[in-house]
Motif scaffolding. Structure first.
Motif, mmCIF file in Angstrom:
data_model
loop_
_atom_site.group_PDB
_atom_site.id
_atom_site.type_symbol
_atom_site.label_atom_id
_atom_site.label_comp_id
_atom_site.label_asym_id
_atom_site.label_seq_id
_atom_site.Cartn_x
_atom_site.Cartn_y
_atom_site.Cartn_z
ATOM 1 N N PHE A 88 -10.776 4.237 -9.207
ATOM 2 C CA PHE A 88 -10.730 3.581 -10.516
ATOM 3 C C PHE A 88 -9.387 2.884 -10.717
ATOM 4 O O PHE A 88 -8.341 3.423 -10.400
ATOM 5 N N ILE A 89 -9.445 1.650 -11.231
ATOM 6 C CA ILE A 89 -8.238 0.874 -11.534
ATOM 7 C C ILE A 89 -8.247 0.558 -13.031
ATOM 8 O O ILE A 89 -9.114 -0.189 -13.510
ATOM 9 N N ASP A 90 -7.304 1.153 -13.761
ATOM 10 C CA ASP A 90 -7.238 0.884 -15.206
ATOM 11 C C ASP A 90 -6.500 -0.432 -15.449
ATOM 12 O O ASP A 90 -6.047 -1.105 -14.523
ATOM 13 N N LYS A 91 -6.362 -0.791 -16.711
ATOM 14 C CA LYS A 91 -5.753 -2.082 -17.055
ATOM 15 C C LYS A 91 -4.292 -2.176 -16.596
ATOM 16 O O LYS A 91 -3.847 -3.232 -16.113
ATOM 17 N N ASP A 92 -3.547 -1.083 -16.750
ATOM 18 C CA ASP A 92 -2.132 -1.103 -16.363
ATOM 19 C C ASP A 92 -1.977 -1.299 -14.857
ATOM 20 O O ASP A 92 -1.138 -2.083 -14.397
ATOM 21 N N GLU A 93 -2.792 -0.576 -14.078
ATOM 22 C CA GLU A 93 -2.722 -0.719 -12.615
ATOM 23 C C GLU A 93 -3.181 -2.103 -12.184
ATOM 24 O O GLU A 93 -2.615 -2.696 -11.254
ATOM 25 N N ALA A 94 -4.190 -2.644 -12.894
ATOM 26 C CA ALA A 94 -4.667 -3.997 -12.591
ATOM 27 C C ALA A 94 -3.568 -5.025 -12.836
ATOM 28 O O ALA A 94 -3.384 -5.977 -12.060
ATOM 29 N N ALA A 95 -2.793 -4.812 -13.911
ATOM 30 C CA ALA A 95 -1.688 -5.721 -14.225
ATOM 31 C C ALA A 95 -0.601 -5.659 -13.152
ATOM 32 O O ALA A 95 -0.065 -6.692 -12.725
ATOM 33 N N GLU A 96 -0.278 -4.448 -12.715
ATOM 34 C CA GLU A 96 0.743 -4.285 -11.676
ATOM 35 C C GLU A 96 0.320 -4.963 -10.375
ATOM 36 O O GLU A 96 1.138 -5.609 -9.705
ATOM 37 N N GLU A 97 -0.958 -4.813 -10.014
ATOM 38 C CA GLU A 97 -1.457 -5.446 -8.792
ATOM 39 C C GLU A 97 -1.439 -6.971 -8.918
ATOM 40 O O GLU A 97 -1.128 -7.671 -7.954
ATOM 41 N N PHE A 98 -1.782 -7.477 -10.116
ATOM 42 C CA PHE A 98 -1.774 -8.924 -10.351
ATOM 43 C C PHE A 98 -0.362 -9.485 -10.199
ATOM 44 O O PHE A 98 -0.148 -10.517 -9.553
ATOM 45 N N ILE A 99 0.605 -8.802 -10.790
ATOM 46 C CA ILE A 99 1.998 -9.247 -10.711
ATOM 47 C C ILE A 99 2.502 -9.186 -9.269
ATOM 48 O O ILE A 99 3.213 -10.081 -8.795
ATOM 49 N N LYS A 100 2.108 -8.134 -8.552
ATOM 50 C CA LYS A 100 2.539 -7.972 -7.169
ATOM 51 C C LYS A 100 1.979 -9.070 -6.283
ATOM 52 O O LYS A 100 2.654 -9.572 -5.379
ATOM 53 N N GLU A 101 0.730 -9.462 -6.522
ATOM 54 C CA GLU A 101 0.077 -10.476 -5.689
ATOM 55 C C GLU A 101 0.513 -11.892 -6.036
ATOM 56 O O GLU A 101 0.653 -12.741 -5.152
ATOM 57 N N THR A 102 0.736 -12.178 -7.337
ATOM 58 C CA THR A 102 1.039 -13.553 -7.768
ATOM 59 C C THR A 102 2.520 -13.799 -8.042
ATOM 60 O O THR A 102 2.979 -14.937 -7.990
ATOM 61 N N GLY A 103 3.228 -12.706 -8.342
ATOM 62 C CA GLY A 103 4.641 -12.867 -8.681
ATOM 63 C C GLY A 103 4.859 -13.333 -10.101
ATOM 64 O O GLY A 103 5.997 -13.639 -10.498
ATOM 65 N N GLU A 104 3.797 -13.413 -10.895
ATOM 66 C CA GLU A 104 3.895 -13.877 -12.289
ATOM 67 C C GLU A 104 3.544 -12.728 -13.238
ATOM 68 O O GLU A 104 2.515 -12.063 -13.066
ATOM 69 N N ASP A 105 4.384 -12.538 -14.252
ATOM 70 C CA ASP A 105 4.165 -11.475 -15.224
ATOM 71 C C ASP A 105 3.614 -12.083 -16.517
ATOM 72 O O ASP A 105 4.352 -12.667 -17.322
#
Length: 287
Positions: A88-105
């Motif tokens: 399971f990936i909650d919203k916070d973990e999804a945000a961290e993965e998005f930032i890690k992959e794109t470099g944009e916060d």
């Protein structure tokens, strides 16, 4: 009587030592080829399983679901026999993965997290194939509360096709090696008969029984198989030491023990086959 047959079998070695060395060498090659084909089939199967285990499907759930409903979806996913792992990936973990992959916060711009909750699903390799994979994905899509199921369709289909083609070629090559091994055993039997043809002719003339001629030849074949197995085992052991030294992060113990047993039984079987084929070519008729 048994000791007599064994003495006669060892006498064949003494009468034609060069032929015996040639036959042992050829049988050893046949055993190694069969062992190599078995190893290729084993490793190709393990490689295919490892690749299938790494296939991931993202399952997104509705934002309006509460924690209990999300937990129900997770339970339904784990109950599907083809699925091996659900994360399971909650919203916070999804945000961290998005930032890690794109470099944009995006949190610097948006006050709320727009990313949905999701599950990452992995599969049992023995339960999925090109014919049923889409059906398994469709089962996931039909679960109430699931909004989308995403995976790289083209990559997965190509992967299945490549694995199928690779395994087909390996099975084809392995079958060719086995056929060649049987042919080598047949050649061995002819070589053995020709090397001792004068002896058999003499024994026929003095009234030897047919079984007296055949049993030592069959035992000779078994001994050839044992010697060939030992030679093949020594070569495989040296290869094991070499591979363990080069690939020190791979454990060969479980597989290599099976191969040792396979080689031992195969060598004896091929030797017995060669001895039996040789004995069938004998009769009490004299030329």
């Amino acid at each position: 009587m048994i000791s007599f047959y064994f003495k006669e079998a060892f006498k064949i070695f003494k009468r034609s030592p060069f032929a015996a060395i040639v036959i042992v060498s050829i049988t050893t090659i046949a055993v190694l080829m069969c062992g190599f084909s078995a190893g290729m089939i084993y490793f190709s199967s393990k490689l295919a399983d490892k690749i299938k285990r790494n296939i991931e499907v993202s399952v997104f759930v509705d934002d309006y679901l509460n924690d209990y409903q999300v937990k129900e979806i997770e339970t339904l996913l784990t109950e599907i026999s083809s699925i091996s792992n659900v994360r399971f990936i909650d919203k916070d973990e999804a945000a961290e993965e998005f930032i890690k992959e794109t470099g944009e916060d995006f949190r610097e711009i948006l006050s709320e997290n727009p990313l949905p909750r999701s599950f990452v699903v992995k599969f049992n390799p023995d339960r999925i194939n090109p014919r049923n994979f889409e059906k398994e994905v469709e089962r996931i899509r039909k679960i109430s509360g699931v909004t989308d199921v995403i995976y790289d369709y083209d990559f997965v289909i190509k992967l299945f096709n490549y694995l199928g083609s690779l395994q087909f070629l390996i099975y084809l090559f392995s079958a060719a090696l086995v056929i060649l091994s049987v042919y080598l055993v047949y050649t061995n039997s002819r070589l053995q008969i020709e090397a001792n043809s004068q002896l058999y002719r003499t024994m026929k003339l003095v009234g030897a029984k047919l079984i007296t001629l055949k049993i030592p030849i069959i035992l000779y074949g078994v001994l050839i198989g044992i010697f060939s197995s030992l030679a093949a085992l020594a070569i495989v052991y040296l290869l094991e030491l070499l591979l363990t030294e080069i690939l020190n992060n791979i454990n060969f113990v479980k597989f290599i023990n099976v191969i040792y047993l396979f080689i031992l039984l195969l060598g004896i079987s091929l030797g017995l086959m060669g001895g039996f084929i040789s004995s069938r070519r004998l009769s009490l008729q004299t030329d």
